[in-house]
Design an enzyme around this catalytic site. Structure first.
Site, mmCIF file in Angstrom:
data_model
loop_
_atom_site.group_PDB
_atom_site.id
_atom_site.type_symbol
_atom_site.label_atom_id
_atom_site.label_comp_id
_atom_site.label_asym_id
_atom_site.label_seq_id
_atom_site.Cartn_x
_atom_site.Cartn_y
_atom_site.Cartn_z
ATOM 1 N N LYS A 1 0.886 -1.160 0.000
ATOM 2 C CA LYS A 1 0.000 0.000 0.000
ATOM 3 C C LYS A 1 0.923 1.209 0.000
ATOM 4 C CE LYS A 1 -3.805 2.448 0.490
ATOM 5 N NZ LYS A 1 -4.811 2.574 -0.587
ATOM 6 N N GLU B 1 -0.948 -1.139 -4.499
ATOM 7 C CA GLU B 1 -2.180 -0.346 -4.495
ATOM 8 C C GLU B 1 -1.868 1.129 -4.304
ATOM 9 O OE1 GLU B 1 -6.131 0.431 -1.799
ATOM 10 O OE2 GLU B 1 -5.276 -1.589 -1.736
ATOM 11 N N GLY B 2 -2.450 1.942 -5.168
ATOM 12 C CA GLY B 2 -2.290 3.381 -5.045
ATOM 13 C C GLY B 2 -3.151 3.932 -3.926
ATOM 14 N N ASN C 1 -16.856 -2.272 -10.067
ATOM 15 C CA ASN C 1 -17.205 -2.590 -8.690
ATOM 16 C C ASN C 1 -18.425 -1.774 -8.272
ATOM 17 O OD1 ASN C 1 -16.739 -3.782 -6.034
ATOM 18 N ND2 ASN C 1 -16.158 -1.726 -5.401
#
Length: 239
Positions: free
Chosen positions: A40, A122-123, A182
């Protein structure tokens, strides 16, 4: 040895399911039998928890990634920047007197890539969220130079957000290798029409549509997704 599969997960906004989809990717990687690690890049929003009399700061997204990955990383590698305030990264960093340096994130990634077969990065926030006065998350993604997976939060306005994000990804010379729809708003009208419009316009395959889950668990989300088209995916023949 370096990881044979790596990806950078971005999204059309904040709070649209980047972490859920990242954990779903990790779940699928672990199920395939590879050593999977997660980073992360910047976590903004943390709580202090007393562990054996020691105060340890935790971020929900970073913890969720660590719980699914089967390569255990020290916190300083898994989360290069753990910021306390739940605010935009450059704001939270300034409150903590921290300078967010992309070079540091790159060094962390390089170390993790030597420890795992696959790495999911993950950005934070949306693709172009600022990190400092002169750098943003898009700059970080560009310097990492990883294939990009985009999470589109299905809600009103997602078409423009998704198409603009895809343009920004291409403008940095990066390859969008897949996207996920999503469901953020379960009552969104014409959701299927929106997915169809993006499928026709985005230069990458749809990996799947995740409904609003009663329990947003990695395995539950992964059941709606197919990652086999991703470059370097375990078990996929190389061309």
């Amino acid at each position: 040895m370096t990881a044979s599969f790596s990806c950078f997960v971005t999204g059309t906004d904040t709070e649209i399911g980047k972490t859920l989809i990242s954990t779903a990717i990790l779940h699928a990687l672990v199920q395939s039998g590879v050593r999977a690690a997660a980073i992360k890049t910047v976590a903004a929003g943390a709580a202090a928890i007393q562990t054996a009399g020691v105060e340890v700061w935790h971020n929900d997204d970073a913890d969720a990634l660590a719980q699914v990955a089967n390569v255990v990383l020290p916190t300083e590698l898994a989360t290069p920047y753990l910021l306390h305030a739940a605010a935009a990264p450059h704001v939270a960093a300034k409150l903590q007197n921290v300078v967010l340096e992309i070079a540091h994130i790159k060094r962390c990634y390089a170390q993790v890539a030597e420890m795992a077969d696959a790495v999911v990065v993950e950005g934070v926030g949306g693709f172009c969220v600022p990190l400092s006065d002169d750098a943003d998350m898009a700059d970080c993604a560009r310097q990492l130079a990883l294939p990009v997976i985009m999470v589109v939060g299905l809600r009103l306005g997602c078409l423009s957000h998704a198409l603009l994000t895809a343009e920004a990804i291409a403008a940095r010379g990066l390859k969008l290798v897949g996207w996920v729809a999503n469901t953020v708003d379960a009552g969104m009208p014409f959701a299927e029409d929106n997915v169809a419009a993006l499928t026709a316009r985005l230069p990458a395959p749809l990996l799947g549509c995740v409904p609003r889950l009663a329990a947003p668990l990695p395995a539950a989300a992964a059941a709606y997704l197919d990652f086999s088209c991703l470059p370097g995916w375990p078990g996929t023949p190389t061309v």
